[in-house]
Scaffold this motif. Sequence first.
Motif, PDB file in Angstrom:
ATOM      1  N   LEU A 146       0.822  -1.215   0.000  1.00 16.16           N
ATOM      2  CA  LEU A 146       0.000   0.000   0.000  1.00 16.16           C
ATOM      3  C   LEU A 146       0.855   1.264   0.000  1.00 16.16           C
ATOM      4  CD1 LEU A 146      -2.952  -0.960   2.382  1.00 16.16           C
ATOM      5  CD2 LEU A 146      -2.914  -0.901  -0.122  1.00 16.16           C
ATOM      6  N   ASP A 147       2.028   1.201   0.620  1.00 13.56           N
ATOM      7  CA  ASP A 147       2.943   2.353   0.567  1.00 13.56           C
ATOM      8  C   ASP A 147       3.346   2.637  -0.875  1.00 13.56           C
ATOM      9  OD1 ASP A 147       2.838   2.791   3.254  1.00 13.56           O
ATOM     10  OD2 ASP A 147       4.756   1.836   3.729  1.00 13.56           O
ATOM     11  N   ARG A 148       3.602   1.571  -1.652  1.00 14.96           N
ATOM     12  CA  ARG A 148       3.963   1.758  -3.070  1.00 14.96           C
ATOM     13  C   ARG A 148       2.794   2.362  -3.844  1.00 14.96           C
ATOM     14  NH1 ARG A 148       6.811  -0.435  -7.625  1.00 14.96           N
ATOM     15  NH2 ARG A 148       6.228   1.021  -9.281  1.00 14.96           N
ATOM     16  N   PHE A 149       1.595   1.871  -3.591  1.00 16.52           N
ATOM     17  CA  PHE A 149       0.421   2.383  -4.298  1.00 16.52           C
ATOM     18  C   PHE A 149       0.167   3.852  -3.958  1.00 16.52           C
ATOM     19  CE2 PHE A 149      -0.180  -1.920  -5.414  1.00 16.52           C
ATOM     20  CZ  PHE A 149      -1.152  -1.993  -6.402  1.00 16.52           C
ATOM     21  N   LEU A 206      -8.020   3.855  -9.034  1.00 15.71           N
ATOM     22  CA  LEU A 206      -6.648   3.522  -9.411  1.00 15.71           C
ATOM     23  C   LEU A 206      -6.513   3.654 -10.922  1.00 15.71           C
ATOM     24  CD1 LEU A 206      -4.180   2.625  -7.773  1.00 15.71           C
ATOM     25  CD2 LEU A 206      -4.781   0.258  -8.301  1.00 15.71           C
ATOM     26  N   GLU A 207      -5.505   4.372 -11.353  1.00 13.66           N
ATOM     27  CA  GLU A 207      -5.345   4.698 -12.772  1.00 13.66           C
ATOM     28  C   GLU A 207      -3.998   4.190 -13.284  1.00 13.66           C
ATOM     29  OE1 GLU A 207      -6.406   8.643 -15.132  1.00 13.66           O
ATOM     30  OE2 GLU A 207      -4.623   8.913 -13.893  1.00 13.66           O
ATOM     31  N   LEU A 208      -4.005   3.560 -14.462  1.00 12.27           N
ATOM     32  CA  LEU A 208      -2.777   3.114 -15.117  1.00 12.27           C
ATOM     33  C   LEU A 208      -2.302   4.208 -16.056  1.00 12.27           C
ATOM     34  CD1 LEU A 208      -3.722  -0.588 -15.980  1.00 12.27           C
ATOM     35  CD2 LEU A 208      -2.826   0.363 -13.843  1.00 12.27           C
ATOM     36  N   LYS A 209      -1.043   4.578 -15.920  1.00  9.58           N
ATOM     37  CA  LYS A 209      -0.488   5.662 -16.712  1.00  9.58           C
ATOM     38  C   LYS A 209      -0.029   5.152 -18.085  1.00  9.58           C
ATOM     39  CE  LYS A 209      -0.759   8.937 -13.568  1.00  9.58           C
ATOM     40  NZ  LYS A 209      -1.570  10.157 -13.758  1.00  9.58           N
ATOM     41  N   SER A 210       0.369   6.087 -18.940  1.00 10.90           N
ATOM     42  CA  SER A 210       0.852   5.767 -20.280  1.00 10.90           C
ATOM     43  C   SER A 210       2.043   4.816 -20.197  1.00 10.90           C
ATOM     44  CB  SER A 210       1.267   7.056 -21.004  1.00 10.90           C
ATOM     45  OG  SER A 210       1.814   6.764 -22.264  1.00 10.90           O
ATOM     46  N   GLY A 211       1.996   3.759 -20.996  1.00  9.52           N
ATOM     47  CA  GLY A 211       3.058   2.758 -20.996  1.00  9.52           C
ATOM     48  C   GLY A 211       2.866   1.665 -19.970  1.00  9.52           C
ATOM     49  N   TYR A 212       1.808   1.775 -19.184  1.00  8.25           N
ATOM     50  CA  TYR A 212       1.551   0.766 -18.156  1.00  8.25           C
ATOM     51  C   TYR A 212       0.190   0.109 -18.362  1.00  8.25           C
ATOM     52  CZ  TYR A 212       3.273  -1.078 -13.687  1.00  8.25           C
ATOM     53  OH  TYR A 212       3.813  -1.883 -12.688  1.00  8.25           O
ATOM     54  N   GLY A 213      -0.326   0.204 -19.600  1.00 10.23           N
ATOM     55  CA  GLY A 213      -1.643  -0.339 -19.903  1.00 10.23           C
ATOM     56  C   GLY A 213      -1.666  -1.821 -20.177  1.00 10.23           C
ATOM     57  N   ASP A 214      -0.511  -2.501 -20.075  1.00 15.47           N
ATOM     58  CA  ASP A 214      -0.458  -3.946 -20.303  1.00 15.47           C
ATOM     59  C   ASP A 214      -0.229  -4.693 -18.993  1.00 15.47           C
ATOM     60  OD1 ASP A 214       2.102  -2.932 -20.003  1.00 15.47           O
ATOM     61  OD2 ASP A 214       3.028  -4.460 -21.257  1.00 15.47           O
ATOM     62  N   LYS A 222       4.172   7.700 -11.556  1.00 15.04           N
ATOM     63  CA  LYS A 222       4.539   7.615 -12.967  1.00 15.04           C
ATOM     64  C   LYS A 222       3.888   6.433 -13.688  1.00 15.04           C
ATOM     65  CE  LYS A 222       9.033   9.913 -12.442  1.00 15.04           C
ATOM     66  NZ  LYS A 222      10.502   9.783 -12.624  1.00 15.04           N
ATOM     67  N   LYS A 223       3.922   5.243 -13.085  1.00 10.64           N
ATOM     68  CA  LYS A 223       3.393   4.057 -13.749  1.00 10.64           C
ATOM     69  C   LYS A 223       1.899   3.882 -13.492  1.00 10.64           C
ATOM     70  CE  LYS A 223       7.800   1.602 -13.720  1.00 10.64           C
ATOM     71  NZ  LYS A 223       8.536   0.401 -13.270  1.00 10.64           N
ATOM     72  N   PHE A 224       1.499   4.142 -12.270  1.00 10.88           N
ATOM     73  CA  PHE A 224       0.090   4.132 -11.911  1.00 10.88           C
ATOM     74  C   PHE A 224      -0.084   5.113 -10.767  1.00 10.88           C
ATOM     75  CE2 PHE A 224       2.251   0.691  -9.725  1.00 10.88           C
ATOM     76  CZ  PHE A 224       1.910   0.873  -8.393  1.00 10.88           C
ATOM     77  N   ALA A 225      -1.308   5.468 -10.484  1.00 10.78           N
ATOM     78  CA  ALA A 225      -1.520   6.486  -9.445  1.00 10.78           C
ATOM     79  C   ALA A 225      -2.952   6.412  -8.928  1.00 10.78           C
ATOM     80  CB  ALA A 225      -1.246   7.889  -9.999  1.00 10.78           C
ATOM     81  N   ILE A 226      -3.131   6.892  -7.710  1.00  6.12           N
ATOM     82  CA  ILE A 226      -4.460   7.052  -7.141  1.00  6.12           C
ATOM     83  C   ILE A 226      -4.997   8.417  -7.572  1.00  6.12           C
ATOM     84  CG2 ILE A 226      -5.802   7.145  -5.010  1.00  6.12           C
ATOM     85  CD1 ILE A 226      -3.545   5.508  -3.692  1.00  6.12           C
ATOM     86  N   ARG A 227      -6.112   8.416  -8.279  1.00  4.05           N
ATOM     87  CA  ARG A 227      -6.696   9.664  -8.764  1.00  4.05           C
ATOM     88  C   ARG A 227      -7.279  10.480  -7.618  1.00  4.05           C
ATOM     89  NH1 ARG A 227     -10.251   8.427 -14.077  1.00  4.05           N
ATOM     90  NH2 ARG A 227     -11.880   8.980 -12.576  1.00  4.05           N
ATOM     91  N   ASP A 228      -7.666  11.687  -7.926  1.00  5.71           N
ATOM     92  CA  ASP A 228      -8.289  12.549  -6.918  1.00  5.71           C
ATOM     93  C   ASP A 228      -9.571  11.933  -6.368  1.00  5.71           C
ATOM     94  OD1 ASP A 228      -6.265  14.380  -7.198  1.00  5.71           O
ATOM     95  OD2 ASP A 228      -7.381  15.663  -8.592  1.00  5.71           O
TER      96      ASP A 228
END
Length: 501
Positions: free
Chosen positions: A239-242, A257-265, A247-253
């Motif tokens: 959970l600390d990592r999340f 949970l959102e996957l960033k560009s280049g992390y859609g696979d 850059k790769k994924f992030a918790i939205r406002d």
Amino acid sequence: NGTFMSQRTDNGFELYGYAPGTSIDYDTVKYENVYYPWEVMRGYDGLCDLISAVQIKFDLKPQAQMSMLFSDKLYKNADNKMQSIPALYRSLPKPSDFPINFKDSILSKLDFDGSELYSYKEYRQLLDTAFDEFVLKNNILSGYPWFGFWGRSALFMLECLLNRKDVTTALKIIRHYGANIKYGLVTNVFREHVAHGNHHSIDASLWFIIRYRQILDLLPAKQKKKEILIAVRYITTILDRFREEKKKFAIRDDCLLELKSGYGDTTWMNAVVEGQPVTNREGAPVEINALWYNALIAAKDICHNIADKELSVFLEHTIPMVKTAAQKFITPGYLADRLEGEIPVEEIRPNAIIACALPHDLFDLETMKHVFSTATEHLLTPYGIRTLSPHDFRFKKKYIGSQFERDQAYHQGSVWSWLLSPYIQLYEKLYADSVPAKERIEAISGYIHKFRNGFMRGHIASVAEIWDGDRPHFPKGSPCYAPGVAAVLTAEQLIDSIRKG
């Protein structure tokens, strides 16, 4: 004495063989230009040479048996290992057309009418054996012959062990994955001869938290108290990592949970062609956020008395936010497969089934019923669930051709056996209170009929990975796929629980 060793000169690879009661002749034979038509159909070179390193000679009398053991290491107790091989097969049920007596010929006993060769009870024993073949001391192999250890698959399959109340094995496996957490993520693929595996997965870590919660529920109170301390350490790391990753994924406002560009696979739909994901899941995927929601609840249940105050506040704040924001996935036709910002991407895929089948619901009952009926209409086949509706212009009818062509179809219409598990679990969740037990058992039996029937008639001894999206019949992909076997076994275990009330 019936033992031999052969070594390749190019890479030093050694092969050990044990065949008691035989003579070994080191007369090497080379077979040139062996042609493999299926390899050519898959876009590979179909010609190769084969080498027979040794000849093993022995006399086999009627009703006698011979066992051989081949290994890439030297066995000190090869004789004990050899004795365990026939013992394993003796314990399995024999088909009804098996020649029992010496006077029986194969042709006189062979069933030509396609009858059931095994009883239901015997089939269940065979199905359990097919599942057990993937389970090792502290991990689960994803499939034979070419799959290794995949975290996503292993953690999905833990459910079968928990249904059996085999908590000891499940705990060894979950601890193994916990001990191999790197960069705050659970290992998705263990690589041979590589110190660190592949951690390119978003869902394996979420499954890890959910499964740990389920394991803890089955432990005795004293053992549970000690295990929680271990679980909290692993879960906090994840959970600390999340919480920190941007850059790769992030918790939205809105806490999705959102996957960033280049992390859609990094979801289970992970096929990549020429460096680009075939099924791009960038944005907020629906099943990932359902897993996120369930993992957060599991983390709260486990950590509520132990976690630091900052993590406790995070969990209390995030869980209701995720449920509120998840309503953005609801569309008139189905659940959006993902959100790009606030825009729902409407694709009829099985990910909505996965999202709705999890223990803690993000969506109301009517929405989930609509998902189930739509999936039944567009995605259900006798061998599993399609990865895309046939009415979608990107739908690929056949899984065939070169690696490039097959990867294009892998998650764009191909039928997957493992998806029967969330589909059947969703059915039971929706109708357990309104449909009589007998009818539910008949429905679930119908969903797995092809596999149950195949085992009982002696046509299959495992469950394959995938089938064509259009008119599926011929199994493709891995012929022995662990999550596929687990899906059938989970369905049978669910039927057992319905019968018990």
